[in-house]
Design an enzyme around this catalytic site. Structure first.
Site, PDB file in Angstrom:
ATOM      1  N   HIS A  99       0.832  -1.221   0.000  1.00  0.00           N
ATOM      2  CA  HIS A  99       0.000   0.000   0.000  1.00  0.00           C
ATOM      3  C   HIS A  99       0.862   1.266   0.000  1.00  0.00           C
ATOM      4  O   HIS A  99       0.541   2.245   0.672  1.00  0.00           O
ATOM      5  CB  HIS A  99      -0.936   0.035   1.214  1.00  0.00           C
ATOM      6  N   ASN A 154     -10.322  -2.660   2.818  1.00  0.00           N
ATOM      7  CA  ASN A 154     -10.077  -2.576   1.384  1.00  0.00           C
ATOM      8  C   ASN A 154     -11.382  -2.233   0.668  1.00  0.00           C
ATOM      9  O   ASN A 154     -12.432  -2.155   1.294  1.00  0.00           O
ATOM     10  CB  ASN A 154      -9.562  -3.927   0.854  1.00  0.00           C
TER      11      ASN A 154
END
Ligand code: HEM
Length: 489
Positions: A60, A133
């Site tokens: 990420h 997510n």
């Protein structure tokens, strides 16, 4: 956000505040001569520049963030005692960092990849982080597999590139990934922007009310902008033309006052029902069906303020699934349990031991009070106050009130597989998802998957990968096998 600092009043200075006479010529030993070690302006500037980066997030790494407001729209006090959820109309400041997973910082936004959804609620009982997510499920169900999984998504140690061989080797040997992979290669696998996608807490969490009753909960954030996606071709083009497409879209929409919003919903399962639910409710590769546990709308999330300094507020922002508040706690989901450790550890490595003191990370609606002190970057905020507990000088005290309720356990410790419930297997929900797709979407799914699988160099890996999709749905497997064979002719 950090206090604004006026960088316009007065002359340029060194870090120690001395005025700088020349910022364009270094000090030389005579005209045309070599440079002098006494030129502190040059040395300090070069040294500071060398230290501008902190380690990027191991996953990420690319992201964009914005501040906002969460507003409660329904009474949920019968499920949780969390104060920020205690009253209809109550508002809580938030910070949300969106991200892609696999690319490093220098990559592009328009990729086929899950999008991170890291949401911080600055509540009066401490910061509550929901680190999810844009997908309700995940590739694996045990934290111990995560580093291996991510190694297959990142660069190969020899070639230095992402390799189809590694990706499909791992996925085909981890059939529990079939559901998430079907999701990822479908239309929602490349959102058009961060605003045009849903968010999920993904894991199951515990809610506990004032009476001590326990519920299991899943969070859903439904975009009010509508779902919009890119096709693979559109994404390939956009990634080249505007690598920062998602970040730009978010910032510009907030700048023009077009604040993105999400409708916040939860699925609630009374704790006693978990043991007999048709799927293991703590298995992150599974959803709870809406027909079993309908979504209840509980709030609205709006993003309405851009960070002013990306490094300070986005790169140094930290989110942890272990940041709970009273009334909310973990479930025994083996992925979540591993994450409770991994994030704080990453923050200490990446941002340092005092990362929690930075303006974006510290509580905004209460104070952090404890005996932790010192370390690199400590700002001396506690002055001369005592740094131990218990103390007789009016220091902070323990409450005796655990944040969440205890879990009843039995049996022996061991490396047990996640228990299977009545309808559990690795393929059942992947098959359901495939059959839910329109014919057009199935066509695109097959094209996206076959394009990637056809790059694999070994027949045995290809066969094993296709066999997993065939177990999810016979037609799915047959169509994929035909499409891959065609591409490999
Ligand atoms: C056991 C499995 C997992 C491990 C060990 C893990 C570990 C990590 C680590 C070390 C980071 C970087 C944190 C930082 O440097 O600040 C990270 C970031 C992140 N992870 Fe995970 N992760 C796991 C699974 C997941 C899952 C299942 C989700 C979503 C449901 C998720 C969502 C995120 C998000 C959104 C970020 C970015 C946070 C931010 O914006 O700073 N991760 N993960």
């Amino acid at each position: 956000m950090s206090e604004q600092f006026d960088n316009t009043a007065g002359p340029l200075t060194t870090e120690s505040g001395a005025p700088i006479s020349n910022n364009n010529q270094s000090e030389a030993a005579g005209v045309g001569g070599p440079l002098l070690i006494q030129d502190q302006v040059l040395l300090e500037k070069l040294a500071h520049f060398n230290r501008e980066r902190i380690p990027e997030r191991v996953v990420h790494a690319r992201g964009a963030g914005a501040y906002g407001t969460f507003t409660v729209t329904a009474d949920v006090t019968k499920y949780t005692k969390a104060k920020f959820l205690s009253q209809v109309g109550k508002e809580t400041e938030t910070f949300l960092r969106f991200s892609t997973v696999a690319d490093s910082l220098g990559g592009a936004d328009a990729r086929r990849d899950p999008r991170g959804w890291a949401l911080k609620f600055y509540t009066e009982e401490g910061n509550y982080d929901l680190v999810g997510n844009n997908t309700p499920v995940f590739f694996i169900r045990d934290a111990i597999k995560f580093p291996d999984f991510i190694h297959t998504q990142k660069r190969d140690p020899y070639t230095g590139s992402q390799e189809a061989d590694n990706v499909w080797d791992f996925w085909s040997l981890s059939p529990e990934s079939t559901h998430q992979v079907t999701w990822l290669f479908g239309d929602r696998g490349i959102p058009a922007s961060y605003r045009h996608m849903d968010g999920f807490g993904s894991h199951t969490f515990q809610w506990v009310n004032e009476a001590g009753e326990q519920f299991w909960v899943k969070y859903h954030f439904k975009t009010d902008q509508g779902i919009k996606n890119l096709t693979q071709d559109e994404a390939n083009k956009l990634a080249g033309e505007d690598p920062d497409s998602h970040q730009r879209d978010l910032r510009e929409s907030i700048e023009r006052g077009d604040f993105p919003t999400w409708t916040v919903q939860v699925q609630i399962m009374p704790a006693a029902e978990a043991a007999n639910y048709r799927y293991n409710p703590f298995d992150l590769t599974k959803v709870w069906l809406n027909e079993d546990y309908p979504r209840i709308t509980i709030g609205k999330l709006e993003l309405n303020r851009n960070p002013q300094n990306i490094f300070a507020e986005v790169e140094q922002s930290i989110f942890s699934p272990a940041h709970f508040v009273p009334g909310i706690g973990p479930s025994p989901d083996k992925m979540l349990q591993g994450r409770l450790f991994a994030y704080g550890d990453a923050h200490r490595y990446r941002v340092g031991i005092n990362a929690d003191h930075l303006p974006v990370n510290r509580p905004h609606a209460t104070e952090a009070r404890n005996g932790n002190r010192d370390g690199l970057g400590y700002d001396g905020r506690h002055g001369g106050q005592k740094n131990y507990e218990p103390n007789s000088f009016g220091g902070p005290y323990e409450t005796g009130q655990p944040l969440w309720a205890p879990l009843q356990l039995n049996g022996a410790t061991g490396e047990w597989e996640t228990p299977k419930h009545a309808e559990d297997d690795d393929y059942v929900q992947a098959g359901k998802l495939f059959r839910l797709m329109s014919e057009d979407e199935q066509d695109r799914l097959i094209a996206n998957l076959s394009g990637f699988i056809a790059k694999v160099s070994r027949d045995d890996i290809i066969e094993r990968a296709i066999a997993n999709f065939a177990k999810a749905d016979e037609t799915y497997g047959k169509r994929l096998a035909a499409a891959v064979a065609e591409l490999r002719k």
